[in-house]
Each structure stands twice: as C-alpha cells, then as structure tokens.
Design a protein around this motif. Structure first.
Motif, mmCIF file in Angstrom:
data_model
loop_
_atom_site.group_PDB
_atom_site.id
_atom_site.type_symbol
_atom_site.label_atom_id
_atom_site.label_comp_id
_atom_site.label_asym_id
_atom_site.label_seq_id
_atom_site.Cartn_x
_atom_site.Cartn_y
_atom_site.Cartn_z
ATOM 1 N N THR A 346 3.386 6.035 -4.970
ATOM 2 C CA THR A 346 1.908 6.148 -5.330
ATOM 3 C C THR A 346 1.458 5.915 -6.889
ATOM 4 O OG1 THR A 346 1.437 7.758 -3.708
ATOM 5 C CG2 THR A 346 0.009 7.817 -5.476
ATOM 6 N N VAL A 347 2.517 6.583 -7.804
ATOM 7 C CA VAL A 347 2.438 6.440 -9.151
ATOM 8 C C VAL A 347 2.969 5.016 -9.500
ATOM 9 C CG1 VAL A 347 3.197 6.980 -11.400
ATOM 10 C CG2 VAL A 347 3.109 8.850 -9.808
ATOM 11 N N PHE A 348 3.762 4.107 -9.056
ATOM 12 C CA PHE A 348 4.008 2.974 -9.409
ATOM 13 C C PHE A 348 3.002 1.982 -9.384
ATOM 14 C CE2 PHE A 348 5.886 -1.190 -8.930
ATOM 15 C CZ PHE A 348 6.276 -1.465 -10.145
ATOM 16 N N THR A 349 2.357 1.967 -7.898
ATOM 17 C CA THR A 349 1.323 1.147 -7.495
ATOM 18 C C THR A 349 0.287 1.385 -8.248
ATOM 19 O OG1 THR A 349 0.848 2.568 -5.398
ATOM 20 C CG2 THR A 349 2.294 0.638 -5.255
ATOM 21 N N THR A 350 -0.250 2.798 -8.345
ATOM 22 C CA THR A 350 -1.626 2.951 -9.097
ATOM 23 C C THR A 350 -1.633 3.006 -10.572
ATOM 24 O OG1 THR A 350 -1.992 4.610 -7.253
ATOM 25 C CG2 THR A 350 -3.417 4.921 -9.105
ATOM 26 N N ASP A 351 -0.600 3.527 -11.079
ATOM 27 C CA ASP A 351 -0.580 3.566 -12.783
ATOM 28 C C ASP A 351 0.073 2.102 -13.503
ATOM 29 O OD1 ASP A 351 -1.885 6.141 -13.017
ATOM 30 O OD2 ASP A 351 -0.096 6.770 -12.012
ATOM 31 N N ILE A 352 0.679 1.696 -12.660
ATOM 32 C CA ILE A 352 1.638 0.563 -13.273
ATOM 33 C C ILE A 352 1.276 -0.656 -12.688
ATOM 34 C CG2 ILE A 352 3.976 -0.695 -13.628
ATOM 35 C CD1 ILE A 352 3.545 2.084 -15.069
ATOM 36 N N TYR A 353 1.330 -1.032 -11.366
ATOM 37 C CA TYR A 353 1.021 -2.366 -10.766
ATOM 38 C C TYR A 353 -0.416 -2.666 -10.739
ATOM 39 C CZ TYR A 353 0.700 -6.006 -7.099
ATOM 40 O OH TYR A 353 0.381 -6.934 -6.276
ATOM 41 N N LYS A 355 -2.891 -1.223 -12.343
ATOM 42 C CA LYS A 355 -3.700 -0.926 -13.708
ATOM 43 C C LYS A 355 -2.922 -1.965 -14.799
ATOM 44 C CE LYS A 355 -6.345 1.532 -16.362
ATOM 45 N NZ LYS A 355 -7.623 1.676 -15.968
ATOM 46 N N LYS A 356 -1.695 -2.373 -14.449
ATOM 47 C CA LYS A 356 -1.136 -3.181 -15.615
ATOM 48 C C LYS A 356 -0.936 -4.719 -15.276
ATOM 49 C CE LYS A 356 -0.966 -0.126 -18.939
ATOM 50 N NZ LYS A 356 -1.663 -0.326 -20.165
ATOM 51 N N ILE A 357 -0.242 -4.899 -13.851
ATOM 52 C CA ILE A 357 0.267 -6.014 -13.506
ATOM 53 C C ILE A 357 -0.743 -6.781 -12.625
ATOM 54 C CG2 ILE A 357 1.998 -7.232 -12.111
ATOM 55 C CD1 ILE A 357 3.842 -4.576 -12.514
ATOM 56 N N ASN A 358 -1.494 -6.279 -11.717
ATOM 57 C CA ASN A 358 -2.327 -7.081 -10.812
ATOM 58 C C ASN A 358 -3.677 -6.266 -10.413
ATOM 59 O OD1 ASN A 358 -3.818 -8.684 -9.161
ATOM 60 N ND2 ASN A 358 -2.089 -8.623 -7.382
ATOM 61 N N PRO A 359 -4.632 -6.069 -11.536
ATOM 62 C CA PRO A 359 -5.966 -5.448 -11.315
ATOM 63 C C PRO A 359 -6.726 -5.667 -10.148
ATOM 64 C CG PRO A 359 -5.526 -6.100 -13.560
ATOM 65 C CD PRO A 359 -4.546 -6.701 -12.750
ATOM 66 N N ASN A 360 -6.509 -7.044 -9.722
ATOM 67 C CA ASN A 360 -7.198 -7.498 -8.475
ATOM 68 C C ASN A 360 -6.323 -7.538 -7.226
ATOM 69 O OD1 ASN A 360 -9.441 -8.242 -10.157
ATOM 70 N ND2 ASN A 360 -8.448 -9.909 -11.024
ATOM 71 N N ALA A 361 -5.502 -6.547 -7.140
ATOM 72 C CA ALA A 361 -4.882 -6.425 -5.922
ATOM 73 C C ALA A 361 -5.593 -6.043 -4.793
ATOM 74 C CB ALA A 361 -3.487 -5.894 -6.185
ATOM 75 N N THR A 362 -5.151 -6.764 -3.552
ATOM 76 C CA THR A 362 -5.741 -6.581 -2.444
ATOM 77 C C THR A 362 -5.155 -5.212 -1.862
ATOM 78 O OG1 THR A 362 -4.419 -7.850 -0.822
ATOM 79 C CG2 THR A 362 -6.530 -8.766 -1.954
ATOM 80 N N GLU A 364 -3.840 -4.933 1.046
ATOM 81 C CA GLU A 364 -2.379 -5.463 1.634
ATOM 82 C C GLU A 364 -1.316 -5.667 0.449
ATOM 83 O OE1 GLU A 364 -5.370 -6.593 2.302
ATOM 84 O OE2 GLU A 364 -5.582 -5.865 4.418
ATOM 85 N N GLN A 365 -1.777 -6.128 -0.666
ATOM 86 C CA GLN A 365 -0.793 -6.499 -1.869
ATOM 87 C C GLN A 365 -0.417 -5.107 -2.265
ATOM 88 O OE1 GLN A 365 -3.237 -8.931 -4.167
ATOM 89 N NE2 GLN A 365 -1.901 -10.478 -3.904
ATOM 90 N N ILE A 366 -1.201 -4.118 -2.444
ATOM 91 C CA ILE A 366 -0.998 -2.532 -2.748
ATOM 92 C C ILE A 366 0.070 -1.985 -1.855
ATOM 93 C CG2 ILE A 366 -1.775 -0.528 -3.278
ATOM 94 C CD1 ILE A 366 -4.327 -1.749 -4.326
ATOM 95 N N ILE A 367 -0.244 -2.125 -0.741
ATOM 96 C CA ILE A 367 0.678 -1.324 0.548
ATOM 97 C C ILE A 367 2.068 -2.264 0.487
ATOM 98 C CG2 ILE A 367 1.080 -1.214 2.834
ATOM 99 C CD1 ILE A 367 -1.926 -0.809 3.018
ATOM 100 N N LYS A 368 2.123 -3.537 0.300
ATOM 101 C CA LYS A 368 3.221 -4.043 0.208
ATOM 102 C C LYS A 368 4.147 -3.734 -0.894
ATOM 103 C CE LYS A 368 3.391 -8.429 1.555
ATOM 104 N NZ LYS A 368 3.098 -9.999 1.450
ATOM 105 N N VAL A 369 3.628 -3.591 -2.131
ATOM 106 C CA VAL A 369 4.047 -3.205 -3.280
ATOM 107 C C VAL A 369 4.896 -1.826 -3.181
ATOM 108 C CG1 VAL A 369 3.963 -2.876 -5.836
ATOM 109 C CG2 VAL A 369 3.128 -4.817 -5.117
ATOM 110 N N GLY A 370 3.918 -1.107 -2.500
ATOM 111 C CA GLY A 370 4.360 0.589 -2.371
ATOM 112 C C GLY A 370 5.396 0.493 -1.677
ATOM 113 N N ARG A 371 5.602 -0.261 -0.691
ATOM 114 C CA ARG A 371 6.806 -0.153 0.245
ATOM 115 C C ARG A 371 7.856 -0.675 -0.554
ATOM 116 N NH1 ARG A 371 3.323 -1.548 5.755
ATOM 117 N NH2 ARG A 371 2.759 0.674 6.090
#
Length: 524
Positions: A346-353, A355-362, A364-371
């Motif tokens: 949760t912290v990495f996807t919400t606060d790093i990915y 916020k910093k890497i891909n603000p327009n993430a879908t 599906e992308q968020i869940i994939k990065v979280g996993r």
C-alpha cells in the motif's frame, strides 16, 4: 525435543490440507468476487466493522514472535512481559481518541500521505521510504525469523528453508486477496488461536496439579509485572520510560497496524475496534505467557527458553490435535506476514508509484505493481531474517523489542509533534525523519552487531537507550522549530473537522481503563 511432525496421524494431515485450501479460496474470492479491486486490496473498500478491525489488528500483532517470545519470557522470568500487552492500552487509547479521528478526517490511505498533507511532498517521500524500511525490518523480517524458528522446531529443517516456505505461502495469499481477505481470515484465525491456547493452558495446569501447585512451585517474583530497579533484565523504569517510545510508533503510526482503522466503515467503528483489541490483549498473559510458566515446572532443563512453547505443544497435545496446532501456527504467520506485506504494498504503490512514477496509473497497473512489491518484500525479508538469525546472546523477545526500539524514535517524535504542537515546522520534521533516523538506526546497528551489549557492558538497557534517543531527537526537533527563520507549519488541521468520540466510545474506553488499572494493582 522431538519434532511435532513426527506425531502426525492421518487426521492431522487432513486438517492442515483443508485449512490451506480454505485460505487460498478466501483469498481468491476476496480478490475476484467483488468490484472495486483496488479498494479491496488496500483498504477493504472501507467496509470493516469494529470486531473485524479488532481481530485483524490483534491478528497482525499476535505473530509467531509473540507465541515463541512470550512463552520464553514466561519460562525464564514470569509474567513481566505482560507489560508489553497490558501497558499498551494507554497507546491504543491514544490511537483511538487522538490519532484515528485525524487520520479518517484527512481521508488518507497511508501514514506518509497524512504527513504529506501537513508538511508537503518531501516529507511524504522521506516518510514513505522510512515506513517501508520499518515494515521490512520490524514486521516482515522479524515475523519471518520467528516463523522460521518455529517451523525449524516443527519440521527440523534449516532456517533458510523454513523462511522461504513461509514467505512464499503468505505472499501468495496476500497477492490473492489483500486486506479484505486478511481481515476475513483473521476473525476466524484469532478465535481458533484462543481456543487452542486455552486447551494448552488447561492441559498444562492439570499436569502441574492446578493453580495452587503452580503458584507453590514457581518463585513469587514470577507473578509481578513491576520488577525492582536493580533487576538486570526488566527494571520498572526501563519499561515505564522506554516502552512508550516503541508503543506510540507501533500502534499509532505503523501502517500495518493503522491500516485496519483506515479501512473502518466510520470513525465510531474504528474507535470501538481499537478498544476491542485492548480487551483482547488482556488474554495475552493467560494464553501466551502462562504456558511458558507452566513449562518451567514441567520441563525445567530445556536447552533454551525459546523452546518452551513448542515443548509444551509437542509433549502435551494428544494425537489428533497436532494438526490443529499446526493450523494455528500457519494462521498467525499468515496474519502477521500477510498484513505487513499488504501494508508495504500500500505504501509503495500509493506514496511512491502513483505519486512519483506514474500518476496516471490505471487500477490494473496499481494492483500489478502492488503484487510485485509483495514479491520484492518477500525476497528482502528472507535475507534480513537470516541476518537476524546470526545474532547470538539475546532472547527472541529482547531481539524484537530492541530492533523496534531503535526504529521507533524518529516516528514517535514527528507524529507526536505533528498532532500536539502546531508550531512544528517542516524543517524539523524532515531533519528528524532523515538525520534522526540515521542516528537512531546507527546506534541500533552498533548495539546489536558492531559492539554488541552481550560483550560490551557499558550499554544501558535497550529500552532506556531508546528513550534517550527519543529525548535527543525531540529536543533537536523543538529547537529547529523554534529557531527556524522561515517556518513552514501545517495548515491541514485548520481545514479538517476533527470529530469527537460519542458516548459509547467514551464509556468503553473508561471501562477498559478501570479494568487495566485494577489488573496492575493486583499484579504490581
């Protein structure tokens, strides 16, 4: 000590297999049986009621480290470790009545997001990385180490094999279901844990001849929560001063613990859920510490006090119940490791990915990065757990408390100041989280590995050392805030309505406070 697996019968194997399948089914249904997958993965769609919050927080807290370490301290010292459970009600009340209203009013998903709203993106970024380091070490690695220690006792396999098996299963379950699955399972798992632990205590008490024989055959010091100042292991002042530093960071600011409250249906459910875990923690002394005390009578010549819990289980449980014991151990492992993996994700996807890497993430992308974050956390946790296994000369319980004591001071300082002192500045917060963390963790590394306390006796008690670090950091933070030429203070509280607790919440916390005070008077 013989291995538990050597006593397994067919029914034990059936129980274990059925339970493992049940876990995976629950994880799959929680992930794919509903819409809003992203919410289910991280905050359970903000659907948790009070008992799910309480059981989930307790399930996160009651890891293999508690089962092993509390029985170990009970075996060698008595109920003094109960302070780390009963004293916690003060800081749980702080979470429920002070921190939780602010967290929920701010509508945040993570602790870094909360601090970012108050002090800016730099603060959020620093805290996000520090929070992930804290979770990787204090939750994942320590929990995995204790679990590996447990599995090593059960199966007789090397530590590296134990931790790999454990982390793969817990990681698979977390990736499948997220917080909703973990919360659902933890309700059942904690009820099961209470039942099995109660059976173990009853069998043990009968074996020693009842309460009167138990008291007669143990030193009177075993039944006191407060040890004299001269006690080398747990002097009262070290617990009184040092434990709050760890407890505030653990209960009030840690993503793995607070995430259940953030997933509450509303503030009232969140506050009652935190109150519920306060009541559940009363059970820790009879369920987790008492077996160690009983073991000191039945098996007084163990090679290590850390073997107390599994010695009781292996020797006292009749055939047919051994599978149920293994199921409970799997339950607490999945609860602790799964919750911490989910919080890390949760912290990495919400606060790093995002916020910093891909603000327009879908979604599906968020869940994939979280996993993928879960997988990365598993690998890191395995490496650190093996490093912790190399620490010699400290009991399991002391290792856990010492590590947390060195991670906690910067977090405790910044969150206390953020909530209680409006003049706290961004520069003070950022300094404490960056350089303060370097100071605190550096001292911890020296204490545990470079100049270990078992060899160099100039060190104070680790809890007192944690308190001294806290005093140093909060003094520096106050000085920076006062002397800051260009203060940038928070405006967030002025824009957020902080709800007050209703009467039911006040009464429940008042009742718990009275009960805890009476318990301390009884076992002082």
């Amino acid at each position: 000590m013989s291995h538990l697996l050597s006593k397994f019968q067919t029914v034990d194997y059936i129980i274990v297999v059925v339970y493992l399948v049940l876990l995976l089914v629950i994880g799959y249904r929680a992930s794919f049986g509903k819409k809003n997958k992203n919410e289910n993965l991280f905050l359970a769609g903000k659907s948790l009621n009070w008992y799910k919050i309480g059981f989930n927080m307790w399930g996160t807290n009651v890891g293999p480290s508690m089962l092993l370490a509390f029985a170990s301290i009970g075996y060698s010292t008595g109920i003094v470790a109960g302070n780390f459970e009963w004293y916690a009600f003060v800081f749980l009340m702080l979470l429920a009545l002070v921190f939780a209203p602010r967290y929920l009013a701010s509508n945040v998903t993570t602790m870094p997001e909360f601090m970012g709203k108050k002090y800016g993106e730099k603060t959020r970024n620093i805290l996000a990385w520090y929070a992930m380091v804290k979770m990787l070490i204090s939750w994942l690695s320590l929990g995995l180490f204790a679990g590996g220690f447990l599995v090593r006792q059960i199966l007789g396999i090397p530590m590296w094999q134990s931790v790999i098996v454990l982390v793969l299963f817990a990681g698979l379950f977390t990736m499948a279901g997220g917080l909703k699955a973990i919360a659902r399972v933890n309700v059942f798992q904690m009820i099961l844990l209470i039942g099995v632990s109660l059976i173990l205590c009853v069998i043990g008490l009968n074996k020693v001849g009842g309460w009167n024989n138990l008291f007669a055959q143990t030193p009177s010091s075993y039944w006191h929560l407060l040890k004299p100042a001269s006690d080398p292991n747990y002097p009262w002042y070290a617990i009184f001063l040092g434990y709050p530093v760890s407890a505030i960071a653990f209960f009030c600011t840690d993503q793995a613990m607070v995430q259940s409250v953030l997933g509450a249906r509303n503030l009232k459910q969140g506050q009652l859920g935190v109150n519920f875990i306060g009541w559940l923690k009363i059970l820790s002394v009879p369920l987790f510490i008492l077996p160690g005390v009983i073991c000191s009578i039945l098996y007084p010549h163990l090679n290590s006090a850390d073997e107390a819990y599994m010695t009781m289980v292996t020797n006292l449980f009749p055939a047919g119940l051994n599978g149920l014991v293994l199921v409970v151990l799997i339950a607490v492992l999945v609860g602790t490791i799964g919750s911490s993996l989910n919080a890390l994700s949760t912290v990495f996807t919400t606060d790093i990915y995002v916020k910093k890497i891909n603000p327009n993430a879908t979604t599906e992308q968020i869940i994939k990065v979280g996993r993928r974050t879960v997988l990365a956390g598993c690998v890191f946790a395995i490496l650190v757990a093996l490093a912790i296994d190399s620490i010699k000369g400290l009991k399991l319980f002391d290792i856990f408390q010492a590590v947390l004591g060195f991670i906690a001071p910067p977090l405790t300082v910044v969150f206390l100041l953020a909530v209680f002192w409006k003049k706290t500045t961004k520069k003070a917060v950022d300094f404490t989280l960056s350089w303060g963390s370097f100071i605190s963790l550096g001292i911890g590394i020296i204490y545990l590995w470079v100049l270990p306390a078992r060899k160099y006796h100039f060190w104070p008690h680790y809890l007192l050392l944690s308190f001294c670090i806290f005093i140093l950091l909060i003094t520096i933070a106050l000085a920076i805030s006062i002397w800051d030429k260009q203060p940038i203070t928070s405006t967030e509280d002025a824009n957020v309505h902080i709800a007050k607790p209703n009467n039911i919440v006040k009464w429940m916390w008042g009742l718990l406070s009275v009960v805890m005070i009476l318990l301390y008077i009884l076992f002082r």
